[in-house]
Structures are given as C-alpha cells and as structure tokens.
Design an enzyme around this catalytic site. Structure first.
Site, PDB file in Angstrom:
ATOM      1  N   SER A 192       0.805  -1.227   0.000  1.00 56.20           N
ATOM      2  CA  SER A 192       0.000   0.000   0.000  1.00 56.20           C
ATOM      3  C   SER A 192       0.838   1.278   0.000  1.00 56.20           C
ATOM      4  CB  SER A 192      -0.937   0.016   1.211  1.00 56.20           C
ATOM      5  OG  SER A 192      -0.221   0.160   2.416  1.00 56.20           O
ATOM      6  N   LYS A 217       0.966   4.471   7.023  1.00 57.56           N
ATOM      7  CA  LYS A 217       0.458   5.291   5.921  1.00 57.56           C
ATOM      8  C   LYS A 217       1.097   6.671   5.998  1.00 57.56           C
ATOM      9  CE  LYS A 217      -2.718   2.124   4.916  1.00 57.56           C
ATOM     10  NZ  LYS A 217      -2.676   1.299   3.676  1.00 57.56           N
TER      11      LYS A 217
END
Length: 278
Positions: free
Chosen positions: A42, A119
């Site tokens: 990701s 993230k």
C-alpha cells in the site's frame, strides 16, 4: 556435590541474564524504537513489501499505543498493546506529546482492529480533505502531481503472504513487467513524495472529509491499492485516526528482503540499506 551446585548456579545465572536482556529489550522497544516489517504494497514505491525499519516512538511522545504488541500466529501468541496499557486509553492525549507534520510516514493502531498500519499523513485536525479524479485537495488547495516516470516490478508472489501486485498495464503473466504510473505529489507546506496510479476507481473520487479535532487523515502512496482514511474504519477502511493511536514516525529503511523471510539474506535488496523515507 560441588559440581552439581556449580552447574545449578550456572543455569540460574543464564536464566537471569536472558530475563534481564528481555526486560531491557522490552523497555527499549516501548520507549524508543519499534521494529516494523512492511507486509503489503500500500505504500509503494516509498516502502516495498519486505522493507524492515524502526519506528521512532520519541517523535510524537507516548500513549497506550506505545506499548508493544506481540503477535506470533504460529504459536497462538496474541498480546495486544491494549492488554498491557489499556488503562491509559480513552482520553486521546499523550505524555511528552509532539505534533506530527503533514507528509510524515506514520505507524498507528487501526481504530477498530488495533493492528499496526503504516500510511502517510495527509490531513491534520480541522482540515477539509477531498480526492477528485485521483488528485488530493486540502482546504480547497490542490496537491499538484507531476509525472515522474513509471514504477516497474516483476509479476510474481511477494513477501510471506505471497501477494501479487496490481498492474496498470492490465493482466500480466508470471515474470512479466508490472507497470504503474509514478507521480511526485506536493502537499500544502511543500512536502513532496512519490505516489503510484493503477486505474480509475471509486476511491479516486470522495466526498469532503472534515478531520475532527484530535484526529488525523491518512492515505497510502500506492493510491489504488490502499485501505486508508478514505473509507470509514467500520466499513473495512481506516477512517479518522485518534492522536493517541499514533505509534511513531518511520524515518529510514534499515534493510529490505525481496523473499519470503528477512532471514533469506540472498534476497536482500542492496540499494535499500539505510534508505531515508521521504
């Protein structure tokens, strides 16, 4: 008899040494740095599957999330930070707290599952964040994207979970070149980083999200292959992340393995030793 006593004493000393070493390692991990292994794609191409890094816990101070989680599914071990330090949870505050900066790459506890995620921080408390045609707008200001070539990887299983990459150039056979468009995104304030594009999909267009006070909005750099704040946590996304859920900042990759285990030294990526995370 003396020999037996000596052996017994040696075993006790060995056990004490091991216990002391584990205690010191536990304190070090709790207060300063936590190891983190990248399990998914990701955050490509900033972070690759198999990157190994240490998370700087001193960057944002300490909360219940600073306590380590020990999860070893193979032997059924699942000790969560909440189990150890849950009494400090709930007031969304931190001890010696520091403010994260937009653009930081952050490890945090998922608001629903409690698992560690990594993230990029996009939205700060009070920000209005929207994605339109794959472009991020923060408080009405566009985060411009400049073309930066193509990210290429081999179509093959990656990491311990044997995940296969998604490709912008359509279905790709085993061993083929899997391509993604690469851009350099500039956030308000000047922070720059690379992002990838795979396809046009629902997450490329979102409503306006207003980040609540004491919370943050995160997105993955591999934009079309990331479960992040664009989807509420109760709908299998991340949603807004409370301040107390931050674990620390990721600053540098220590080393990286392209194989199924970090112990397979012959699969280590030579160009990622001590690589700074931008």
């Amino acid at each position: 008899m003396a020999t037996e006593t000596k052996k017994s004493g040696g075993i006790v000393e060995t056990i004490k040494t091991v216990v002391y070493a584990l205690l010191i390692a536990g304190v070090f991990r709790t207060l300063f740095f936590q190891p983190f292994w990248i399990p998914s794609g990701s955050m490509k191409d900033t972070l690759l599957i198999g990157d190994f890094l240490f998370v700087n816990k001193m960057a944002y101070g300490y909360s219940y999330a600073s306590c380590p989680s020990v999860i070893i599914p193979q032997i059924g071990l699942d000790i969560d930070a909440q189990d150890i330090c849950g009494m400090f949870d709930g007031d969304n505050s931190r001890f010696l707290g520091g403010e994260p900066q937009r653009g930081d790459v952050v490890v945090f506890r998922h608001p629903s599952t409690g698992r560690d995620f990594i993230k990029r921080l996009i939205g700060l408390p009070g920000d209005k964040v929207q994605v339109t045609n794959g472009v991020v707008f923060i408080n009405g200001e566009e985060a411009p994207q400049e073309p930066a070539g193509t990210f290429e990887e081999v179509q093959s299983p990656q990491g311990p979970q044997r995940l296969r990459p998604r490709c912008e150039n359509g279905p790709v056979g085993e061993g083929g070149a899997c391509l993604k468009s690469r851009f350099i995104e500039t956030l308000p304030g000047g922070s720059q980083h690379a992002i990838l594009n795979i396809a046009s999909q629902g997450s490329d267009n979102t409503p306006v999200y207003t980040v609540p006070e004491g919370h943050y909005f995160f997105m993955g750099d591999n934009r079309d292959n990331s479960s992040d704040s664009r989807v509420p946590s109760l709908a299998n996304g991340v949603g807004f992340v409370p301040y107390e859920n931050l674990v620390g900042r990721a600053d540098r990759v220590m080393f990286s393995s392209a194989g199924r285990s970090m112990l397979f030294f012959w699969t280590w990526r030579g160009d990622r030793f001590f690589k700074a995370i931008e």
